[in-house]
Motif scaffolding. Structure first.
Motif, PDB file in Angstrom:
ATOM      1  N   GLU A 118       0.842  -1.212   0.000  1.00 34.77           N
ATOM      2  CA  GLU A 118       0.000   0.000   0.000  1.00 34.77           C
ATOM      3  C   GLU A 118       0.871   1.253   0.000  1.00 34.77           C
ATOM      4  O   GLU A 118       0.577   2.227  -0.712  1.00 34.77           O
ATOM      5  N   LEU A 119       1.976   1.206   0.744  1.00 32.57           N
ATOM      6  CA  LEU A 119       2.909   2.341   0.728  1.00 32.57           C
ATOM      7  C   LEU A 119       3.473   2.534  -0.680  1.00 32.57           C
ATOM      8  O   LEU A 119       3.567   3.658  -1.175  1.00 32.57           O
ATOM      9  N   ALA A 120       3.839   1.421  -1.326  1.00 29.72           N
ATOM     10  CA  ALA A 120       4.410   1.510  -2.679  1.00 29.72           C
ATOM     11  C   ALA A 120       3.434   2.202  -3.624  1.00 29.72           C
ATOM     12  O   ALA A 120       3.823   3.071  -4.416  1.00 29.72           O
ATOM     13  N   SER A 121       2.171   1.832  -3.536  1.00 29.17           N
ATOM     14  CA  SER A 121       1.179   2.442  -4.426  1.00 29.17           C
ATOM     15  C   SER A 121       1.071   3.946  -4.182  1.00 29.17           C
ATOM     16  O   SER A 121       1.073   4.745  -5.129  1.00 29.17           O
ATOM     17  N   ILE A 122       0.985   4.337  -2.913  1.00 25.64           N
ATOM     18  CA  ILE A 122       0.855   5.770  -2.592  1.00 25.64           C
ATOM     19  C   ILE A 122       2.110   6.526  -3.016  1.00 25.64           C
ATOM     20  O   ILE A 122       2.051   7.669  -3.472  1.00 25.64           O
ATOM     21  N   HIS A 123       3.259   5.852  -2.948  1.00 26.04           N
ATOM     22  CA  HIS A 123       4.534   6.490  -3.300  1.00 26.04           C
ATOM     23  C   HIS A 123       4.802   6.436  -4.806  1.00 26.04           C
ATOM     24  O   HIS A 123       5.769   7.009  -5.290  1.00 26.04           O
ATOM     25  N   GLY A 124       3.953   5.722  -5.560  1.00 31.35           N
ATOM     26  CA  GLY A 124       4.121   5.648  -7.006  1.00 31.35           C
ATOM     27  C   GLY A 124       5.177   4.665  -7.461  1.00 31.35           C
ATOM     28  O   GLY A 124       5.763   4.820  -8.543  1.00 31.35           O
ATOM     29  N   VAL A 125       5.438   3.635  -6.653  1.00 31.38           N
ATOM     30  CA  VAL A 125       6.433   2.609  -7.013  1.00 31.38           C
ATOM     31  C   VAL A 125       5.712   1.413  -7.631  1.00 31.38           C
ATOM     32  O   VAL A 125       4.664   1.000  -7.133  1.00 31.38           O
ATOM     33  N   THR A 126       6.279   0.854  -8.709  1.00 29.34           N
ATOM     34  CA  THR A 126       5.672  -0.319  -9.342  1.00 29.34           C
ATOM     35  C   THR A 126       5.715  -1.494  -8.380  1.00 29.34           C
ATOM     36  O   THR A 126       6.755  -1.766  -7.763  1.00 29.34           O
ATOM     37  N   TRP A 127       4.598  -2.200  -8.233  1.00 37.30           N
ATOM     38  CA  TRP A 127       4.486  -3.255  -7.215  1.00 37.30           C
ATOM     39  C   TRP A 127       3.506  -4.293  -7.712  1.00 37.30           C
ATOM     40  O   TRP A 127       2.500  -3.945  -8.356  1.00 37.30           O
ATOM     41  N   GLU A 128       3.782  -5.559  -7.432  1.00 37.97           N
ATOM     42  CA  GLU A 128       2.844  -6.622  -7.799  1.00 37.97           C
ATOM     43  C   GLU A 128       1.816  -6.736  -6.680  1.00 37.97           C
ATOM     44  O   GLU A 128       2.067  -7.309  -5.622  1.00 37.97           O
ATOM     45  N   SER A 129       0.660  -6.123  -6.928  1.00 43.76           N
ATOM     46  CA  SER A 129      -0.361  -6.032  -5.887  1.00 43.76           C
ATOM     47  C   SER A 129      -1.171  -7.321  -5.807  1.00 43.76           C
ATOM     48  O   SER A 129      -1.416  -7.975  -6.823  1.00 43.76           O
ATOM     49  N   ARG A 130      -1.581  -7.718  -4.570  1.00 42.64           N
ATOM     50  CA  ARG A 130      -2.392  -8.923  -4.398  1.00 42.64           C
ATOM     51  C   ARG A 130      -3.622  -8.594  -3.563  1.00 42.64           C
ATOM     52  O   ARG A 130      -3.684  -8.904  -2.379  1.00 42.64           O
TER      53      ARG A 130
END
Ligand SMILES: Nc1ncnc2c1ncn2[C@@H]1O[C@H](COP(=O)(O)OP(=O)(O)O)[C@@H](O)[C@H]1O
Ligand SMILES: Cc1ncsc1CCOP(=O)(O)O
Length: 246
Positions: A118-130
């Motif tokens: 969730e932090l990655a998404s808010i920070h704009g980092v590419t992440w494999e979300s589940r």
């Protein structure tokens, strides 16, 4: 810190998801706080005015509860009631992302409590979300948490094998816990509600949040390994810690 909550007995207004509402209410009661769930905009605005803290959790957000969160969040700011945001699954869909960005822009948030994904998404980092789980990716989590804290002028709490608390300058890390806490639903959401209770009772939130995170990890360590029994043992252990019996 849970003992302090038990003495202070804050009223915690939760606009949360329907998966965890009951578990959250029971967890808050176990540590001596008073939970109240109110998610109709008119009701929420009146409720937050008499509450000691507000939790906004977007786990099952919809257009109606999104509106209630904005109304309650603004009212909380007006009444100087501290606000915690739990951006559940923010990286999973564009709708969740737009809701969270709107809340961060229109409401002054005191604590953002999230997992690494969730932090990655808010920070704009590419992440494999589940979905609502943390997922996988590469990120300097401490640097990202600090930057997000500075950008939104809030405290960021990131949970995982090691929990992190930062105001953008100072950083605290909390070790320990039990992987089984991640195998039942609602432990992250209840923790966010407890962070709201902490804010209602503390003048030094950074240190007190770290203390509550440590006690939460200790509670999970003392709650066994059987998933069906885990929630009951966990609630009992939180109560024992808050009452000074552990
Ligand atoms: N790998 C892990 N090992 C031990 N404890 C963990 C681990 N991951 C998360 N936790 C703990 O589980 C609790 C819920 O956090 P987390 O699962 O990260 O929240 P969320 O449900 O929002 O993803 C916290 O106390 C956290 O410290
Ligand atoms: C499964 C699920 N789906 C939407 S909200 C929710 C609960 C998530 O709770 P937590 O992240 O605390 O396990």
């Amino acid at each position: 810190m849970l003992a302090k909550i038990n003495q202070t007995k804050p009223l915690v207004h939760c606009i949360t998801n329907y998966v965890v509402a009951n578990f959250t209410a029971n967890g808050l009661l176990a540590i001596g706080a008073s939970p109240v769930m109110a998610d109709e905009a008119e009701d929420a605005a009146a409720m937050v005015a008499i509450a000691n803290a507000l939790l906004l959790n977007i786990g099952t957000v919809n257009a109606r509860t999104h509106d209630a969160m904005l109304v309650a969040g603004r009212k909380a700011n007006e009444c100087e009631v501290p606000v915690v945001l739990d951006p559940v699954g923010v990286g999973a869909t564009p709708y969740r992302k737009s809701v969270v960005m709107q809340l961060l822009e229109q409401v002054s948030i005191d604590v953002l409590r999230c997992n690494e994904g969730e932090l990655a998404s808010i920070h704009g980092v590419t992440w494999e979300s589940r979905g609502v789980d943390s997922g996988n990716g590469e990120m300097d989590t401490i640097a990202a948490a600090k930057e997000v804290a500075r950008k939104y002028e809030c405290i960021v709490v990131v949970t995982g094998a090691t929990d992190i608390v930062t105001d953008g300058q100072e950083i605290m890390q909390v070790q320990g816990g039990n992987i089984h806490a991640t195998h039942i639903t609602g432990t992250g959401c209840l923790l966010s509600a407890i962070c709201a209770a902490v804010l209602a009772c503390s003048e030094k939130p950074l240190q007190n949040l770290a203390s509550a995170l440590k006690e939460y990890k200790i509670a999970s360590e003392q709650s066994g390994t059987e998933l069906g029994m885990f929630p009951a043992h966990f609630i009992n252990t939180l109560q024992r810690i808050a009452e000074g019996r552990l």
